[in-house]
Every structure is written in structure tokens, then in C-alpha cells.
Design a protein around this motif. Structure first.
Motif, PDB file in Angstrom:
ATOM      1  N   MET A  42     -26.503 -30.450  22.838  1.00  0.00           N
ATOM      2  CA  MET A  42     -25.330 -30.917  22.112  1.00  0.00           C
ATOM      3  C   MET A  42     -24.011 -30.524  22.768  1.00  0.00           C
ATOM      4  O   MET A  42     -22.962 -31.045  22.390  1.00  0.00           O
ATOM      5  CB  MET A  42     -25.357 -30.389  20.671  1.00  0.00           C
ATOM      6  CG  MET A  42     -25.274 -28.879  20.523  1.00  0.00           C
ATOM      7  SD  MET A  42     -23.610 -28.160  20.501  1.00  0.00           S
ATOM      8  CE  MET A  42     -23.016 -28.783  18.950  1.00  0.00           C
ATOM      9  N   LEU A  49     -19.474 -35.316  18.249  1.00  0.00           N
ATOM     10  CA  LEU A  49     -19.881 -34.769  16.955  1.00  0.00           C
ATOM     11  C   LEU A  49     -18.670 -34.412  16.122  1.00  0.00           C
ATOM     12  O   LEU A  49     -18.743 -34.395  14.885  1.00  0.00           O
ATOM     13  CB  LEU A  49     -20.757 -33.532  17.172  1.00  0.00           C
ATOM     14  CG  LEU A  49     -22.155 -33.809  17.742  1.00  0.00           C
ATOM     15  CD1 LEU A  49     -22.808 -32.517  18.227  1.00  0.00           C
ATOM     16  CD2 LEU A  49     -23.045 -34.488  16.716  1.00  0.00           C
ATOM     17  N   GLY A  88     -33.543 -33.899  22.631  1.00  0.00           N
ATOM     18  CA  GLY A  88     -32.494 -34.064  21.628  1.00  0.00           C
ATOM     19  C   GLY A  88     -32.342 -35.482  21.136  1.00  0.00           C
ATOM     20  O   GLY A  88     -32.605 -36.442  21.864  1.00  0.00           O
ATOM     21  N   TRP A  90     -29.453 -37.633  18.334  1.00  0.00           N
ATOM     22  CA  TRP A  90     -28.224 -37.482  17.550  1.00  0.00           C
ATOM     23  C   TRP A  90     -27.914 -38.755  16.778  1.00  0.00           C
ATOM     24  O   TRP A  90     -28.142 -39.873  17.257  1.00  0.00           O
ATOM     25  CB  TRP A  90     -27.038 -37.171  18.477  1.00  0.00           C
ATOM     26  CG  TRP A  90     -27.187 -35.870  19.170  1.00  0.00           C
ATOM     27  CD1 TRP A  90     -26.750 -34.643  18.749  1.00  0.00           C
ATOM     28  CD2 TRP A  90     -27.831 -35.636  20.419  1.00  0.00           C
ATOM     29  NE1 TRP A  90     -27.098 -33.677  19.655  1.00  0.00           N
ATOM     30  CE2 TRP A  90     -27.772 -34.255  20.691  1.00  0.00           C
ATOM     31  CE3 TRP A  90     -28.475 -36.470  21.340  1.00  0.00           C
ATOM     32  CZ2 TRP A  90     -28.307 -33.683  21.829  1.00  0.00           C
ATOM     33  CZ3 TRP A  90     -29.026 -35.896  22.483  1.00  0.00           C
ATOM     34  CH2 TRP A  90     -28.926 -34.524  22.726  1.00  0.00           C
ATOM     35  N   ASP A 201     -29.133 -26.438   8.424  1.00  0.00           N
ATOM     36  CA  ASP A 201     -30.111 -26.935   9.378  1.00  0.00           C
ATOM     37  C   ASP A 201     -31.515 -26.657   8.853  1.00  0.00           C
ATOM     38  O   ASP A 201     -31.712 -25.857   7.941  1.00  0.00           O
ATOM     39  CB  ASP A 201     -29.903 -26.346  10.779  1.00  0.00           C
ATOM     40  CG  ASP A 201     -30.036 -24.842  10.827  1.00  0.00           C
ATOM     41  OD1 ASP A 201     -31.089 -24.320  10.439  1.00  0.00           O
ATOM     42  OD2 ASP A 201     -29.085 -24.170  11.278  1.00  0.00           O
ATOM     43  N   SER A 236     -33.140 -29.283  13.261  1.00  0.00           N
ATOM     44  CA  SER A 236     -32.252 -30.409  12.933  1.00  0.00           C
ATOM     45  C   SER A 236     -31.036 -29.874  12.186  1.00  0.00           C
ATOM     46  O   SER A 236     -31.162 -29.291  11.109  1.00  0.00           O
ATOM     47  CB  SER A 236     -32.980 -31.439  12.057  1.00  0.00           C
ATOM     48  OG  SER A 236     -34.056 -32.027  12.744  1.00  0.00           O
ATOM     49  N   ASN A 255     -23.220 -36.123  10.595  1.00  0.00           N
ATOM     50  CA  ASN A 255     -23.944 -36.230  11.852  1.00  0.00           C
ATOM     51  C   ASN A 255     -25.280 -35.512  11.780  1.00  0.00           C
ATOM     52  O   ASN A 255     -25.467 -34.581  10.991  1.00  0.00           O
ATOM     53  CB  ASN A 255     -23.139 -35.602  13.000  1.00  0.00           C
ATOM     54  CG  ASN A 255     -21.780 -36.224  13.187  1.00  0.00           C
ATOM     55  OD1 ASN A 255     -21.635 -37.442  13.126  1.00  0.00           O
ATOM     56  ND2 ASN A 255     -20.769 -35.405  13.407  1.00  0.00           N
ATOM     57  N   ASP A 257     -27.804 -33.503  14.520  1.00  0.00           N
ATOM     58  CA  ASP A 257     -27.930 -32.927  15.860  1.00  0.00           C
ATOM     59  C   ASP A 257     -29.277 -32.226  15.928  1.00  0.00           C
ATOM     60  O   ASP A 257     -29.456 -31.156  15.350  1.00  0.00           O
ATOM     61  CB  ASP A 257     -26.788 -31.937  16.107  1.00  0.00           C
ATOM     62  CG  ASP A 257     -27.036 -31.033  17.315  1.00  0.00           C
ATOM     63  OD1 ASP A 257     -27.758 -31.459  18.231  1.00  0.00           O
ATOM     64  OD2 ASP A 257     -26.507 -29.903  17.321  1.00  0.00           O
ATOM     65  N   TYR A 258     -30.251 -32.842  16.621  1.00  0.00           N
ATOM     66  CA  TYR A 258     -31.563 -32.229  16.754  1.00  0.00           C
ATOM     67  C   TYR A 258     -31.761 -31.710  18.169  1.00  0.00           C
ATOM     68  O   TYR A 258     -31.437 -32.386  19.151  1.00  0.00           O
ATOM     69  CB  TYR A 258     -32.698 -33.211  16.443  1.00  0.00           C
ATOM     70  CG  TYR A 258     -34.033 -32.672  16.928  1.00  0.00           C
ATOM     71  CD1 TYR A 258     -34.699 -31.707  16.198  1.00  0.00           C
ATOM     72  CD2 TYR A 258     -34.566 -33.059  18.161  1.00  0.00           C
ATOM     73  CE1 TYR A 258     -35.883 -31.148  16.675  1.00  0.00           C
ATOM     74  CE2 TYR A 258     -35.746 -32.515  18.639  1.00  0.00           C
ATOM     75  CZ  TYR A 258     -36.403 -31.558  17.891  1.00  0.00           C
ATOM     76  OH  TYR A 258     -37.562 -30.996  18.369  1.00  0.00           O
TER      77      TYR A 258
END
Length: 465
Positions: A42, A49, A88, A90, A201, A236, A255, A257-258
Motif C-alpha cells: 500500500m 487511499l 495485495g 485495493w 482491520d 484486510s 477504501n 487495503d488488503y
């Protein structure tokens, strides 16, 4: 599936769900002098983001090589590495929890074919002080997925016990933690400036039931226990809140973000808790065994350090880093010299990097062709560093052992650094490994000698101007 199959399948899985494959970022971040290395997928996406529109759209995916040197002392166990690949995906204001969680479950259980009964998760327990609610939404989604698979879906709130580890999960499939499951750049909700985004998360763990819990990490085991029974596969982040003048409010554009460890997922796919037995690491281990005549089973830690550090050094060299005494170059020098030092314990008395580096390059030739394209330059850079260090390695070790009857100060550590090229952290490690006492003020003393040396150098340069 081996690691390369998993990487390819992951990217195809998310591409089929409308994600654009983006190029990996260099290990050295661009336009960010505050960070030495990209330590997650990320990092290159942070502006997007935070609200900037990405030219490729709102759904993105990649596999990002990463370096995290804060884990360097932990390399040697079954799961920590300084270099790793992070898978990843997103969502930039697009899908959210109801898509992300089932997709990752589907990938793990139907694509990689992990045993769903060994998957455990964690969610955010809420923050009463800042009036941030418990993330029951994520927990409900997980509970439904477990129930559909015929698996128990019990929950337990471990709250602030996450660090002490004295309260086990009681076998609960879903564990709630506090700050451990809250993401923000400031590290904690109360430290976030006004306008800063953050959110809960949800981490995913794989249970290795044959590993016995080590009570040194707490009376009972739980998802975030460090004993090694539960190994995290991915996390995540759901960015859905923004810090306001009077607390927290909903973020206008939510958003996802993984990020997940490729090597750890690959190890789970072969039912091994040891990431070094995964297909991106084991061929290097095998070559080290061949070169040394030693067994991985009896020299596990030394081989893990050699393999991990050289893999990281190769990728740093590919991205243009060269050994030096400053910043990224210093970290690279430390990785190379630490690898040589541990190879010395394996009986390697002569240069060997030119034999290992091509094996590493071959493992990544399909996904990162630049590794093989720059192979000659990489080998030359690493071999040069190896030759320079090996010339003084024995003398430096003898000098350190000679100090065994005293408490080694920062001044003596500076001499080892200045005369023998020992990174100071390596000297401290060696001292501890040989039961040699080191001054509690060694860092202050060492830094003072470094400053004095720089001042002398600047003064000498002025005299020659």
C-alpha cells in the motif's frame, strides 16, 4: 500449488473481478525520504487511499516485493523474513467488507484449497474512549461463511489482553482485539490528526494444531499469540472513519487495503508452518546444503539467515542499492555481511555468493524479469562486498573474542566498525552469542565516536579547500 502458482492465481482471481494489475514499486520509495524501504504494497498507493484518483481506476491488485528490517533479529524462526512478497488488492471507494471478506475466503479455500476448519480470524473490538463501534459487520460476514462451511463460528472478545496473551481464545473462531485491529498512519486512534483516515482491520490466521503452545508467550493460546500455532496469512484494512474536531465520523469514500504474505500462504498450501520450505525459498536452502555439506535440520537458524538475507540483498541490488555506510546501503551491507557471518558458521571459508545469486534470480525470472536482466551487475556488486568483508572477518571475530573478559563499550564497538567493517548491530549480536557483556550505553557511546569522526572529516576537508 507452489508459490509461483499461487501468485499467478491470486492476480488472475482479482483480475476476473475487475481489478487492474499494477506494476510493483521499487524497494526504495520514490518521493518519500522518511522511509527507507517499501514494506507493504500500500505504500505506493497511499496518495490514492487518501483521495487522489488513480489513473487505472478503483480496483487494483499486485504482488509487491517488500523489505522490513525491523524483523531482522527475528529471522531464524519459522515465519519471519526481512524480504517477502505481499499480495495485495485495493478498492478505492468501490466495494467494501461484503465483497472483500468472501472473496479472500473463496481464494484461500477454493483456489489454494486450504482447510477451512483451520482458518481463524480477528476483528476490531471497538474503542469506547473515541466512540468507535465494535466491527460486528466484519464478524457477522465471517460467522456466516464459517456456518455455511459447517464450521463453528464462536466469538470471543480479548480486548486489551492482546499483548499479554494471558487470556486464550477458548477455541473461538473469531477473536476481537482492540488497537491491534485498528489501522491508521499514526499508530493509534488517539494520535490521529484531524482529517486523517483510519479504520478497523480483519486478520486471517492458519492454525497448525500439531505445534504445542509455548507458555512463555502466555498461559493460553489465541490468534495473535507468538508461539507459532497461529500464523497470519493476510489482513484486510477497512478505511471507513475520519478524525474530526470532536471525535470520529464516516469517511466519505471508504477504501479496502488488503495485504497478505505469499510465502506464508504457500507454506500453508503444503501444510508446513515453515515458510523456508515453500518453493521460493527451499531451492536456495537446498543449494546451501549442497555447498556446505550441512543439513537444514541441524543448522536451521544459520541457513534461514543466509537464505533470507541474500534474497533481500539480491532484490535491493536489482533496484539499484549498493553496499555503503549510509541509509539503504548500510542495511544492504548489514544483510550481506550477516549472511556471510552465518555462512562462516556453516563452514564456508571462501566466496560463495556467485553460486547462490543465480539460483535466486531463476526463482523470480517469470514474475520479475528485471532480476535476470540485471544479474551480472547484481553478482558483481555482491561479490565485491563479500570479498571486502571476508578479508577482515576472522580478524574481527578474534578481536571481539579477545574482549570477552571485559564489558564491551561503544568505543570498542566503534573500533570493530571502523577497522574491521563490522556493522555495529552485528558486533552486538556476536557478543551476545558468545556470552560477552555489552555496555548498556553502547549506542550512545558508539554514536558519540561516529559524530567525532564526522567532525574530524569535515575539518580535514575544509583545510584542503
Amino acid at each position: 500449488m507452489d508459490a509461483r502458482d499461487i501468485r499467478s492465481a491470486y492476480l488472475q482471481f482479482y483480475a476476473a473481478r475487475g481489478h487492474h494489475l499494477i506494476d510493483r514499486a521499487d524497494l526504495v520509495p520514490r518521493d518519500d525520504p522518511t522511509t527507507l524501504f517499501n514494506g507493504s504494497g500500500m505504500q505506493q498507493l497511499l496518495p490514492y487511499l487518501l483521495g487522489t484518483e488513480h489513473p487505472a481506476g478503483t480496483r487494483l491488485t499486485d504482488s509487491q516485493p517488500c523489505v522490513r528490517v525491523q524483523d531482522i533479529e527475528e529471522v531464524g524462526d519459522n515465519r519471519h523474513t526481512t524480504f517477502f512478497e505481499m499480495l495485495g488488492n485495493w478498492s478505492l471507494g468501490d466495494y467494501f467488507k461484503s465483497e472483500q471478506i468472501p472473496w479472500f475466503w473463496e481464494f484461500l479455500t477454493e483456489v489454494v484449497h486450504l482447510d477451512p476448519s483451520r482458518i481463524y480470524v480477528s476483528c476490531f473490538s471497538g474503542d469506547e474512549t473515541n466512540h468507535i463501534p465494535k466491527d460486528t459487520e466484519s464478524a457477522d460476514i465471517w460467522a456466516d461463511l464459517f456456518a455455511r462451511a459447517g464450521i463453528d463460528n464462536a466469538r470471543v472478545d480479548l480486548g486489551t489482553e492482546e499483548h499479554g496473551g494471558h487470556v486464550g481464545n477458548g477455541g473461538a473462531r473469531i477473536a476481537f482485539y482492540g488497537g491491534k485491529n485498528w489501522w491508521c498512519r499514526a499508530g493509534a486512534a488517539e494520535a490521529m490528526p484531524v482529517g486523517e483516515p483510519g479504520g478497523p482491520d480483519s486478520e486471517v490466521f492458519y492454525l497448525y494444531p500439531d505445534i504445542s503452545h509455548d507458555p512463555a508467550y502466555g498461559e493460553q493460546c489465541h490468534q495473535n499469540c507468538d508461539c507459532g500455532r497461529y500464523i497470519e496469512l493476510g489482513n484486510s484494512v477497512f478505511m471507513q472513519y475520519v478524525r474530526t474536531d470532536d471525535g470520529f465520523g464516516p469517511l466519505p469514500r471508504r477504501n479496502v487495503d488488503y495485504g497478505g504474505g505469499l510465502e506464508r500462504i504457500a507454506a500453508a498450501a503444503i501444510d508446513s508452518p515453515d515458510v523456508f520450505r515453500s518453493s521460493l525459498l527451499w531451492p536456495i536452502v537446498e543449494q546451501v546444503q549442497t555447498l556446505t555439506g550441512k543439513s537444514y535440520d541441524t543448522h536451521t537458524r544459520s541457513m534461514r539467515v543466509v537464505v533470507d538475507h541474500l534474497r533481500g540483498a539480491v532484490f535491493l541490488a536489482v533496484d539499484g542499492v549498493r553496499p555503503s555506510n549510509k541509509e539503504q546501503g548500510y542495511v544492504m551491507r548489514r544483510l550481506v555481511r550477516r549472511a556471510i557471518r552465518f555462512a562462516f558458521d556453516l563452514g564456508v571459508q571462501e566466496n560463495f555468493l556467485q553460486k547462490i545469486v543465480p539460483t535466486i534470480a531463476h526463482l523470480y525470472s517469470d514474475a520479475y524479469p528485471e532480476v535476470t536482466e540485471r544479474l551480472d551487475d547484481v553478482v558483481a556488486a555482491l561479490v565485491k562486498e563479500e570479498k571486502a568483508f571476508r578479508q577482515t572477518l576472522r580478524r574481527g571475530l578474534r578481536e571481539l573474542i579477545r574482549m570477552s573478559d571485559q564489558v564491551v563499550s561503544g568505543d570498542e564497538l566503534f573500533v570493530l566498525y571502523d577497522t574491521y567493517g563490522f556493522p555495529v548491530e552485528l558486533s552486538v549480536e556476536e557478543a551476545h552469542a558468545n556470552s560477552i557483556s555489552v555496555s548498556e550505553q553502547w549506542r550512545t557511546e558508539f554514536d558519540a565516536r561516529m559524530r567525532a569522526q564526522r567532525e574530524r572529516s569535515r575539518a580535514a576537508n575544509k583545510m584542503h579547500l
